[in-house]
Design an enzyme around this catalytic site. Structure first.
Site, PDB file in Angstrom:
ATOM      1  N   GLU A   1       0.834  -1.202   0.000  1.00 43.68           N
ATOM      2  CA  GLU A   1       0.000   0.000   0.000  1.00 43.68           C
ATOM      3  C   GLU A   1       0.870   1.254   0.000  1.00 43.68           C
ATOM      4  OE1 GLU A   1      -3.692   1.774   2.735  1.00 43.68           O
ATOM      5  OE2 GLU A   1      -2.498   0.084   3.438  1.00 43.68           O
TER       6      GLU A   1
ATOM      7  N   LYS B   1      -8.975   3.033  -2.968  1.00 44.58           N
ATOM      8  CA  LYS B   1      -9.379   2.288  -1.768  1.00 44.58           C
ATOM      9  C   LYS B   1     -10.827   2.596  -1.402  1.00 44.58           C
ATOM     10  CE  LYS B   1      -7.458   1.360   2.869  1.00 44.58           C
ATOM     11  NZ  LYS B   1      -6.302   1.723   3.743  1.00 44.58           N
TER      12      LYS B   1
ATOM     13  N   CYS C   1      -5.761  -2.953   1.546  1.00 42.07           N
ATOM     14  CA  CYS C   1      -5.751  -3.063   3.006  1.00 42.07           C
ATOM     15  C   CYS C   1      -7.133  -3.172   3.658  1.00 42.07           C
ATOM     16  CB  CYS C   1      -4.963  -1.901   3.608  1.00 42.07           C
ATOM     17  SG  CYS C   1      -4.366  -2.255   5.294  1.00 42.07           S
TER      18      CYS C   1
END
Length: 582
Positions: free
Chosen positions: A44, A127, A163
């Site tokens: 990430e 994300k 994540c």
């Protein structure tokens, strides 16, 4: 079934070092290509480092991140690596930050993942789930994405996630099932906590089942300020069975062949509340060269070894990334300073660790001899600087008594350490443990002086456990036990007055740490603690000390996080606060 050779790059980026991080990507991608990999995934925000915090609000930094990504795509192609698919996390933005008067709720900075191939940015994923708890403030910084990116690579549909997308049910993983993805890649900057590796493995199994696809989870390793990243990258099948797992606290390139279902048709345009975008990179890829790439499942390590590795990693990266070359520590012969010194020797080498014994008129002979014994066992640099003449000079010119004299001794020691830091360029390490920080059992601008504290999140009882483990580990390896037995066995004391013991001011540490674990880490109330079997008077005494010490903790040095709730980012209470548990 098509076979895809996947490489997960468990590496250590540095926040803000766009050039250095891009170099890591290029060098690691070359290694992956030499191993025959066809898809390489990095952690990430690999290009910018993670977390970037308020750098998000600097438009110049956002522009630099975007430009560095485009340059990286071109450089990979120039390097002869354009035929690989390379996933790289970075900072993007499609509008001004939320701090701007012109902010659009649907646009702004993005925690982003790009797929690079053929010298260009093929696609970008933003994300979806933004964590806003514990150490995370992503809702402050980023705008969530609502489009799942699915890329066909060698005839396999690969879904891209980041994540926190893994930690929440629904969203990208549910959409990946609708899209018929054969592989979901999840790139991470997941901070370490004790035993979090077990939680991650279970979570990966659940999300793989939710997506009905193989899941590849890659995490960064190293440290950034107070956060430690332990790697622990893993690949699990759609049935939740682990296929490969990397070690913790080590940079590794994890290469393995995956037999994945061939994609059929084009995914729908939406599913599970998300839009789905589909990009075809390649319908076929050559069969990976023999022999078949396999990767084992790394053994899990014991709790004490895991924590020790986290503390060593946290200290090493802080020292090196801050461009220090050495550290200096006050050596009292006690358990805390001794353990910090041993951690430092493991982290940066004994030749770069400087210990200073600063005895006062109250220092016991064993304190001096234990400090010297530690130096001999570890090989660190050692010097003795008595403080009595300096303290006497103060007292000859300033009338002090009682606690003020005790604190004066600690502050003289702090002045000596900072002077040596200025003169010789060392980073000062402070040595207070989490128990002492919790109750304020330290002298502000005295023993709290320092630029970094390896034990900041380590309760006193765990400090003893770590000392015993480190000695046992050394003995098992046939090496010198670094920590003197007397430092472990003797009663702890600040030695600021005759016969002083920690228990003069505090409950026994077993009891204290049990209360603190529930009050600090678990947010238990006074009533909860008493109902749990703790004496009411002791509870009142402890929580009173904790509440009054907030101003000290706010000024304490950073240190590596190892628990679910560390002082600092995790626990944010007002300094001025008159609420008291009744």
């Amino acid at each position: 079934m098509p076979t895809l050779r996947l490489a997960l790059a468990q590496v250590d980026p540095t926040v803000g070092d766009l050039t250095g991080n891009a170099r890591i990507v290029r060098d690691t991608t070359r290694r992956a290509a030499d191993a025959g990999a066809q898809l390489v995934a990095f952690p990430e925000m690999m290009l910018t480092g993670y977390p970037v915090e308020d750098l998000v609000f600097r438009e110049s930094f956002v522009r630099s991140s975007r430009a560095a990504l485009e340059a990286l795509a071109a450089d990979l192609d120039t390097d002869g690596l354009g035929g690989l698919a390379v996933l790289v996390g970075y900072l993007d933005a499609d509008g001004p930050s939320r701090m701007s008067a012109e902010a659009d709720p649907a646009r702004g900075p993005r925690n982003a993942l790009a797929l690079l191939s053929g010298g260009r940015v093929v696609t970008r994923y933003f994300k979806h789930h933004l964590p806003n708890y514990g150490v995370f403030d992503e809702d402050r910084y980023f705008v969530p994405g609502n489009t799942l990116q699915v890329v066909r690579i060698g005839g396999v549909d690969v879904a891209l996630t980041i994540c926190e997308d893994l930690w929440q049910a629904g969203g990208p993983f549910a959409a990946a099932r609708v899209a018929g993805a054969g592989l979901v890649v999840n790139v991470n900057g997941s901070p370490y906590e004790l035993n979090k590796d077990d939680v991650r493995a279970q979570l990966c199994a659940r999300r793989a089942a939710e997506a009905g696809a193989t899941l590849a989870y890659v995490n960064m390793v190293g440290a950034q300020d107070e956060l430690v990243f332990d790697g622990d990258s893993i690949v699990v099948g759609a049935d939740g069975v682990p296929l490969a797992r990397a070690a913790q606290f080590a940079e590794e390139l994890m290469v393995l062949d995956l037999d994945l279902p061939a994609a059929t048709g084009t995914p729908p345009a939406e599913g599970a509340g998300m839009a789905i975008e589909h990009t075809v990179l390649s319908e076929q890829l050559p069969t990976p060269p023999a022999p078949r790439a396999r990767y084992g499942i790394a053994d899990r390590i014991a709790d004490e070894e895991e924590v020790w590795a986290a503390l060593v990693t946290g200290l090493r990266d802080y020292v090196l990334k801050q461009r220090f070359s050495s550290v200096v520590i006050a050596l009292s012969g006690g358990i805390d300073s001794t353990v910090v010194a041993a951690i430092a020797c493991d982290a940066i080498g004994a030749e770069n660790v400087h210990g200073v014994s600063m005895p006062s008129e109250y220092s016991s002979e064993h304190s001096k001899s234990d400090a010297a014994d530690l130096a001999e066992r570890t090989g660190l640099h050692y010097r003795v600087q008595p403080i009595a003449p300096m303290v006497d000079t103060f007292l000859a010119n300033l009338e002090l008594s009682g606690m003020a004299v005790e604190n004066l001794q600690a502050r003289v020691r702090g002045v000596i350490l900072m002077a040596l830091s200025n003169q010789e360029g060392h980073l000062v390490l402070t040595t207070g443990n989490k128990s002492e920080l919790a109750v304020g059992y330290s002298t502000l601008y005295g023993d709290s002086v320092g630029g970094f504290n390896p034990l900041k999140d380590v309760p006193k009882t765990l400090v003893w456990q770590l000392a015993r483990w480190r000695n046992a580990d050394a003995k098992r390896r046939g090496r010198t036990e670094p920590i003197p037995a007397n430092s472990i066995s003797k009663p702890p004391s600040a030695e600021l007055r005759p016969g002083q013991l920690d228990t003069d001011s505090l409950p026994e540490y077993d009891e204290l740490d049990a209360i603190l674990a529930r009050y600090v880490d678990g947010d238990a109330s006074r009533a909860d603690l008493i109902a749990g079997g703790h004496d009411a008077a002791v509870v009142d005494r402890v929580i009173g000390m904790v509440d009054r010490a907030e101003y000290k903790r706010r000024q304490s040095a950073p240190g590596p996080k190892i628990s679910p709730k560390a002082f600092g980012r995790d626990r944010r209470l007002p300094i001025t606060n008159r609420y008291r548990e009744a």
